[in-house]
Design a protein around this motif. Structure first.
Motif, mmCIF file in Angstrom:
data_model
loop_
_atom_site.group_PDB
_atom_site.id
_atom_site.type_symbol
_atom_site.label_atom_id
_atom_site.label_comp_id
_atom_site.label_asym_id
_atom_site.label_seq_id
_atom_site.Cartn_x
_atom_site.Cartn_y
_atom_site.Cartn_z
ATOM 1 N N ASP A 35 -2.097 -6.811 -1.654
ATOM 2 C CA ASP A 35 -1.268 -7.255 -2.773
ATOM 3 C C ASP A 35 -1.853 -6.617 -4.019
ATOM 4 O OD1 ASP A 35 0.281 -8.763 -1.110
ATOM 5 O OD2 ASP A 35 -0.644 -10.681 -1.616
ATOM 6 N N ALA A 36 -1.043 -5.883 -4.763
ATOM 7 C CA ALA A 36 -1.570 -5.110 -5.887
ATOM 8 C C ALA A 36 -0.713 -5.274 -7.130
ATOM 9 C CB ALA A 36 -1.664 -3.634 -5.513
ATOM 10 N N SER A 61 9.203 2.127 3.797
ATOM 11 C CA SER A 61 8.203 2.345 4.835
ATOM 12 C C SER A 61 7.848 3.819 4.917
ATOM 13 C CB SER A 61 8.704 1.849 6.200
ATOM 14 O OG SER A 61 9.851 2.577 6.600
ATOM 15 N N VAL A 62 6.715 4.079 5.549
ATOM 16 C CA VAL A 62 6.259 5.450 5.743
ATOM 17 C C VAL A 62 5.594 5.547 7.109
ATOM 18 C CG1 VAL A 62 4.034 5.010 4.607
ATOM 19 C CG2 VAL A 62 4.908 7.350 4.779
ATOM 20 N N PHE A 96 3.357 -5.096 -5.914
ATOM 21 C CA PHE A 96 3.970 -4.912 -4.599
ATOM 22 C C PHE A 96 2.981 -5.344 -3.523
ATOM 23 C CE2 PHE A 96 1.430 -1.228 -5.330
ATOM 24 C CZ PHE A 96 0.940 -0.850 -4.076
ATOM 25 N N ARG A 97 3.472 -5.425 -2.300
ATOM 26 C CA ARG A 97 2.631 -5.650 -1.126
ATOM 27 C C ARG A 97 2.818 -4.476 -0.177
ATOM 28 N NH1 ARG A 97 2.735 -11.210 2.143
ATOM 29 N NH2 ARG A 97 1.239 -11.657 0.458
ATOM 30 N N TYR A 131 6.327 -1.377 2.626
ATOM 31 C CA TYR A 131 6.166 -1.805 1.237
ATOM 32 C C TYR A 131 7.201 -2.899 0.948
ATOM 33 C CZ TYR A 131 3.745 2.678 1.111
ATOM 34 O OH TYR A 131 2.909 3.725 1.383
ATOM 35 N N SER A 132 6.761 -3.952 0.278
ATOM 36 C CA SER A 132 7.657 -5.077 0.011
ATOM 37 C C SER A 132 7.178 -5.848 -1.222
ATOM 38 C CB SER A 132 7.713 -6.010 1.225
ATOM 39 O OG SER A 132 6.422 -6.547 1.508
ATOM 40 N N MET A 133 7.880 -6.938 -1.536
ATOM 41 C CA MET A 133 7.536 -7.845 -2.636
ATOM 42 C C MET A 133 7.367 -7.110 -3.964
ATOM 43 S SD MET A 133 4.968 -10.592 -0.768
ATOM 44 C CE MET A 133 4.918 -11.606 -2.262
#
Length: 302
Positions: A92-93, A239-240, A62-63, A265-267
């Motif tokens: 990016d993880a 999102s947070v 995720f990103r 949070y995306s991808m």
């Protein structure tokens, strides 16, 4: 080792809870599971939290982008002193095998200048750019530290804390999302803040345990508001937003501290690999060769 701050706690939590057993088939089982959710089905807060945990367990990459602002006001000998620090981070993880790329920009009102820093972690090798001169440093930490184990956060513990605070949590539905929010200043809220700062028991990656405990003992939570947006179809986090007002008093001096966090949070499952530029590898200074072999735990004061 204080410079080994690899990611905000919320990001580490996502990395740890993803890719446990389903990384190779991420995104398939949760899609099939969510097909069972009827269009007009009404879910409770606890059911949404559980489905979110299940969905995030199927995330392998995720990103995240985090904007954090810290406002500090202190009573000093020369009167009131204030400082504002801004922290922008994009990560990016990948959970399995663990890898990440992190780009951070720090701005402080007293400095009057922005400081940029990049970090990489791939195959047990950690690369960090010096925030001062731009030089690259590297270290092989695969033997000294089992990163995957250090980042394992107990999701069940967090979920149980949220269940314990169920009477304080509200949930609304907006634009095909669930918005879970809470606000307060009681002991339960303080416990949740402590858990995040402690990274679910893995605070060695952030603050030493003694420093964290001392800080929390002298700190009073005046108010905290928290909002988490969850996609209604995938149950993945979007999102947070978190705002915390704290007051600390020590040696007769008081300090107010405001922390604002805004993250997205995306991808999800779209990042296949983390690639380290050749110039980073070729130009980095190997700290192991520079200072000799040493244990991570013995270098906390560096």
């Amino acid at each position: 080792m204080t410079w080994l701050l690899v990611a905000p706690a919320s990001t580490l939590m996502l990395v740890a809870c993803g890719g446990d057993e389903t990384g190779g088939e991420a995104g398939t089982e949760d899609a099939n599971t969510n097909e069972e959710v009827q269009e007009n089905e009404s879910l409770s807060i606890e059911e949404v939290l559980q489905r979110t945990e299940d969905a995030m367990n199927d995330v392998n990459s995720f990103r995240t982008e985090m904007d954090m602002t810290y406002d500090v006001e202190a009573d000093g000998e020369d009167g009131n002193e204030s400082m504002q620090v801004g922290l922008n981070t994009m990560i990016d993880a990948i959970a399995d095998p663990l890898a990440f790329e992190m780009s951070t920009t720090i701005s402080a009102s007293e400095l009057g200048v922005d400081i940029g820093m990049d970090q990489y972690f791939v195959d047990g090798n950690f690369y960090m750019q010096s925030p001062l001169g731009g030089e690259w440093m590297s270290m092989d930490i695969s033997d000294e530290m089992e990163m995957e184990e250090e980042l394992q956060v107990d999701e069940q513990e967090q979920l149980q804390m949220l269940r314990d605070m169920m009477d304080q949590i509200e949930m609304t539905e907006e634009d095909n999302t669930y918005v879970i929010s809470m606000e307060g200043n009681n002991e339960d809220v303080q416990e949740l803040i402590y858990w995040y700062m402690d990274m679910g028991g893995q605070n060695e990656m952030a603050l030493p345990q003694e420093e964290l405990e001392m800080m929390m003992e002298n700190m009073e939570i005046e108010n905290m508001s928290y909002s988490l947006v969850i996609d209604q179809e995938t149950f993945r986090q979007q999102s947070v937003v978190m705002n915390v007002d704290m007051m600390m008093e020590e040696d007769g001096e008081s300090m107010s501290f405001t922390m604002d966090i805004d993250g997205t949070y995306s991808m999800y499952n779209e990042i296949d690999s983390i690639d380290i530029p050749d110039e980073v590898i070729e130009n980095s200074v190997d700290l192991g060769e520079e200072f000799g072999d040493f244990n991570i735990d013995e270098t906390d004061d560096m």
